[in-house]
Design an enzyme around this catalytic site. Structure first.
Site, PDB file in Angstrom:
ATOM      1  CD  GLU A 260      36.064  34.999  38.597  1.00  0.00           C
ATOM      2  OE1 GLU A 260      36.445  34.348  39.591  1.00  0.00           O
ATOM      3  OE2 GLU A 260      35.952  36.219  38.565  1.00  0.00           O
ATOM      4  CB  CYS A 294      37.779  35.169  43.352  1.00  0.00           C
ATOM      5  SG  CYS A 294      38.050  36.129  41.910  1.00  0.00           S
TER       6      CYS A 294
HETATM    7  C1  UN1 Z   1      37.811  38.784  41.565  1.00  0.00           C
HETATM    8  O1  UN1 Z   1      38.299  38.738  42.711  1.00  0.00           O
HETATM    9  O2  UN1 Z   1      36.631  38.434  41.360  1.00  0.00           O
HETATM   10  O3  UN1 Z   1      43.330  39.163  39.380  1.00  0.00           O
HETATM   11  C2  UN1 Z   1      38.511  39.328  40.385  1.00  0.00           C
HETATM   12  C3  UN1 Z   1      42.834  39.902  40.222  1.00  0.00           C
HETATM   13  C4  UN1 Z   1      41.893  40.996  39.744  1.00  0.00           C
HETATM   14  C5  UN1 Z   1      40.523  40.445  39.508  1.00  0.00           C
HETATM   15  C6  UN1 Z   1      39.958  39.673  40.641  1.00  0.00           C
HETATM   16  N1  UN1 Z   1      42.404  41.555  38.525  1.00  0.00           N
HETATM   17  O4  UN1 Z   1      43.074  39.813  41.418  1.00  0.00           O
END
Ligand code: UN1
Length: 506
Positions: A260, A294
């Site tokens: 990821e 992310c």
């Molecule tokens: C991440 O930034 O690695 O959808 C995960 C989202 C959060 C998870 C982000 N529930 O922004």
């Protein structure tokens, strides 16, 4: 005289059951992004220590795989109870260590609780299929078995939830977990491990020692985990650069990886969009967590007819953003994680300017009050085109704005970056929204309508395509990555017919 913040951090860690020896006297200093002060000194694991942790996890796996899955779910139910009880303290620790605002720190713990609930239910639903056999008196089925040791490598920006996505599923699936958290957020990891151990003690002897192992350290600790043949699955969250190294290394030993990685998420604002919704959705997704998710919105692709007014409304919203101490009641924008992150943001803004961009915001603030911390005004950059720097993920609050005329061009722009994590469209035109969600629309793992790109719920599969690495974590059927599938053919007849009509009479 220790800094007052470090006292509260120790108190929080004590409340969460972490032994002070784990976060004092170690070689790795942990600093709070709030003011740059040292809040702990943890002990990095050597490659040998990582190998030992994997060994303990492997032994644990061998016992745990025979515990019935619904019983395994009971352990996660108890862990969820610990999290509910300590939500406030753990959430604040996340704020102190990662710089998230209070509600986001708490939200991250809530995300852990949610995945625990999901995993408890899942522990009674690890279903395989029954398949029609082509042979008389035969039956086929598939069975899902525990996989082995799961290595989890997590990033600073979600220091607890991403581990929980992996660990909660892995444990109900009958696996053992070895966690290498970001070296920037080891204290939150120590706290999670302590709460997990409490739950395991309440669960009793059936939970083997080594079921959840924590190895703190930098790159070398991660490499030791990645290269260990006993680690069946490496689930890694972080930069595309990291994933490019991890993926092939794990593949070389025929391990599995679940990656990821980076996102470069866009929001399309179409002619029929509800602009009130769009402004709020974009602001949260672009500015929340100081642009360090992310899933953060990094690109705004707006129809020409709305460009002037939307940019003006966003600038107005940005100008009023409360930036400051993340635990202060009204703060919406906390600090960047560190100086390096600030430098990366400034260099991206310089490059954008060179490539014809007009920058609004982006400057450092509160430097006098916090000389060792990096608070910035989130930036909006109007770009003449989707230039090289726009195609790059900078882990900071920069929103590049580009305009479009035809819907097809908007989708093409949205898809024309290397990353493929999250995407969204604000539109009330059913034809457009359905086209955006269709096979020829967004190429991302997440495609939303009339909400922003970030803040996904745990019930769906989370992850993305292309440079994002292709992995799926969290909800839906992501659990299958943590198990191995066996296909079984059972003959209950007195004959031995061969498949495909092959004859072999002996
Ligand atoms: C991440 O930034 O690695 O959808 C995960 C989202 C959060 C998870 C982000 N529930 O922004």
């Amino acid at each position: 005289m220790p800094h007052p913040l470090s006292q509260t951090t120790s108190q929080r860690l004590a409340r969460l059951g972490v032994d002070p020896s784990a976060f004092t006297g170690g070689a790795l200093t942990v600093c709070s992004p709030i003011d740059g002060s040292a809040i702990g000194a943890v002990h990095p694991a050597s490659a040998e220590a990582v190998a030992e942790a994997v060994g303990r996890a492997e032994s644990a796996f061998k016992a745990w795989r025979s515990v019935p899955a619904p019983r395994r779910g009971e352990l996660i139910r108890l862990f969820g109870e610990e999290l509910r009880e300590h939500k406030q303290t753990l959430g604040e620790l996340v704020s102190v260590e990662a710089g998230k605002i209070r509600s986001e720190g708490l939200g991250e713990v809530q995300e852990m609780i949610d995945i625990c609930d999901f995993a408890v239910g899942l522990s009674r639903q690890l279903y395989g299929l029954t398949i029609a056999s082509e042979r008389p008196g035969h039956r086929m089925m598939e069975t899902w078995h525990p996989l082995g040791v799961v290595g989890v490598i997590s990033a600073f920006n979600f220091p607890v939830a991403v581990w929980a996505w992996n660990a909660a599923l892995a444990v109900v699936c009958g696996d053992a977990v070895v966690w290498k958290p970001s070296e920037k957020t080891p204290l939150s990891a120590l706290a999670c491990q302590s709460l997990f151990e409490r739950a395991a003690r309440r669960f009793g002897d059936e939970a083997p020692a080594g079921l959840s192992e924590l190895v703190i350290g930098a790159r070398d600790a991660g490499e030791a985990l990645v290269d260990d043949v006993r680690v069946a699955l490496v689930s890694a969250t972080g930069s595309t650069r990291m994933g490019r190294e991890v993926g092939p290394r794990v593949a070389r030993r025929f391990g599995r990886s679940l990656l990821e990685l980076g996102g470069n998420n866009a929001v399309i604002v179409a002619p029929t969009a509800d602009l009130d919704l769009a402004v709020r959705g974009i602001a949260f997704a672009a500015v929340g967590t100081a642009g360090q998710r992310c899933t953060s919105t990094r690109r705004l692709i707006v129809h020409q007819s709305h460009q002037a007014v939307l940019v003006q409304r966003l600038k107005k919203a940005y100008a009023g953003l409360p930036i400051g101490h993340p635990l202060a009641a009204d703060t919406l924008v906390g600090p960047l994680i560190d100086a390096q992150s600030f430098e990366a943001m400034q260099s991206a803004l310089r490059a954008a300017t060179e490539q014809g961009g007009r920058v609004f915001g982006g400057e450092r603030v509160l430097a006098a009050q916090y000389p060792e911390a990096y608070y910035v005004k989130p930036a909006i950059v109007e770009m003449p085109a989707q230039t090289e720097t726009v195609c790059h993920e900078t882990f900071a609050p920069i929103l590049y704005v580009m305009s479009y005329e035809r819907f097809e061009d908007a989708v093409a722009l949205q898809n024309a970056v290397p990353q493929g994590l999250s995407s969204a469209i604000f539109s009330n035109d059913l034809r457009e929204t359905e086209a955006f969600l269709s096979a020829t629309g967004s190429d991302c793992g997440i495609a939303n309508v009339n909400i922003g790109t970030s803040g996904a719920e745990i019930g769906g599969a989370f992850g993305g395509e292309k440079d994002t690495g292709g992995g799926r974590e969290s909800g839906s059927d992501a659990w299958k990555a943590y198990m191995r599938r066996a296909t079984n053919t059972i003959n209950y007849s007195r004959e031995l017919p061969l498949a495909q009509g092959v004859r072999f009479d002996v």
